[in-house]
Motif scaffolding. Structure first.
Motif, PDB file in Angstrom:
ATOM      1  N   ALA A  78       0.794  -1.178  -0.086  1.00  0.00           N
ATOM      2  CA  ALA A  78       0.054   0.003   0.066  1.00  0.00           C
ATOM      3  C   ALA A  78       0.953   1.290  -0.049  1.00  0.00           C
ATOM      4  N   ASP A  79       0.184   2.297  -0.222  1.00  0.00           N
ATOM      5  CA  ASP A  79       0.772   3.804  -0.092  1.00  0.00           C
ATOM      6  C   ASP A  79       0.721   4.299   1.116  1.00  0.00           C
ATOM      7  N   ALA A  80       1.515   4.377   2.027  1.00  0.00           N
ATOM      8  CA  ALA A  80       1.527   4.548   3.387  1.00  0.00           C
ATOM      9  C   ALA A  80       1.240   6.367   3.547  1.00  0.00           C
ATOM     10  N   GLN A  81       1.245   6.847   2.368  1.00  0.00           N
ATOM     11  CA  GLN A  81       0.750   8.238   2.396  1.00  0.00           C
ATOM     12  C   GLN A  81      -0.813   8.313   2.679  1.00  0.00           C
ATOM     13  N   THR A  82      -1.386   7.439   2.128  1.00  0.00           N
ATOM     14  CA  THR A  82      -2.615   7.705   1.959  1.00  0.00           C
ATOM     15  C   THR A  82      -3.754   6.283   2.381  1.00  0.00           C
ATOM     16  N   TYR A  83      -3.029   5.404   2.679  1.00  0.00           N
ATOM     17  CA  TYR A  83      -3.749   4.052   3.194  1.00  0.00           C
ATOM     18  C   TYR A  83      -4.707   4.545   4.393  1.00  0.00           C
ATOM     19  N   ARG A  84      -5.780   3.820   4.366  1.00  0.00           N
ATOM     20  CA  ARG A  84      -6.662   4.176   5.732  1.00  0.00           C
ATOM     21  C   ARG A  84      -6.260   3.303   6.846  1.00  0.00           C
ATOM     22  N   PHE A  85      -5.350   3.567   7.526  1.00  0.00           N
ATOM     23  CA  PHE A  85      -4.942   2.514   8.728  1.00  0.00           C
ATOM     24  C   PHE A  85      -5.941   2.724   9.878  1.00  0.00           C
TER      25      PHE A  85
END
Ligand SMILES: C[S@@+](CC[C@H](N)C(=O)[O-])C[C@H]1O[C@@H](n2cnc3c(N)ncnc32)[C@H](O)[C@@H]1O
Length: 147
Positions: A110-117
């Motif tokens: 995933a893209d850690a910038q935008t992934y909804r953790f």
């Protein structure tokens, strides 16, 4: 990256092309050599993270996962999640964690910038040279702060 919430941000398109492409393949094939280049500071990095046995640790740009595995070992009652753009590097990360019997080390492309953790889920966020590639750092670090 298949599901919508894992879609990388457009500002990271070049990073995706590199790391989920030839750059990532090269790193995946030379994982041991790359880990060796930073082995002298790895113990200091790990100590600074101050991971406790119950911690849930998020590892940003985990690559082939050495730092995620070390975090998982330090958190036997918690877990470590390594996030990366590169399918090839994550394949190495997953297979190595499995061969080392680390059931509490998990990996996500995933893209850690935008992934909804999940909000406020993690106790610690670590990154070994994986958090300086964000196209929109202000959005990325706000996202990580929520996690
Ligand atoms: C220099 S490598 C470091 C890998 C690993 N942390 C290590 O120390 O061996 C940088 C990593 O950051 C990842 N990366 C870059 N931008 C990212 C993003 N937006 N989200 C998740 N991972 C990212 C790349 O895919 C790459 O694996």
């Amino acid at each position: 990256m298949t599901t919508a919430h894992r879609q990388p941000d457009v500002s990271n398109a070049e990073q995706v092309a590199a790391w989920d492409g030839t750059e990532g393949s090269y790193w995946a094939s030379h994982a041991i050599a790359f880990d060796r280049t930073v082995e002298r500071y790895q113990p200091h990095f790990h100590a600074a993270a101050a991971i406790r046995t119950h911690h849930r640790v998020l590892d940003i740009g985990c690559g082939t996962g050495l730092t995620t595995r070390e975090a998982a070992r330090s958190a036997p009652n918690g877990e470590a999640l390594g996030v990366d753009l590169s399918a090839q590097m994550l394949d190495v990360a997953r297979s190595t964690a499995t061969s080392e019997g680390l059931l509490n080390a998990h990996f996500l492309q995933a893209d850690a910038q935008t992934y909804r953790f999940e909000p406020a889920y993690f106790d610690a966020v670590i990154s070994r040279t994986g958090s300086m590639f964000f196209g929109r750092p202000e959005i990325a670090f706000a996202n990580l702060a929520r996690a």
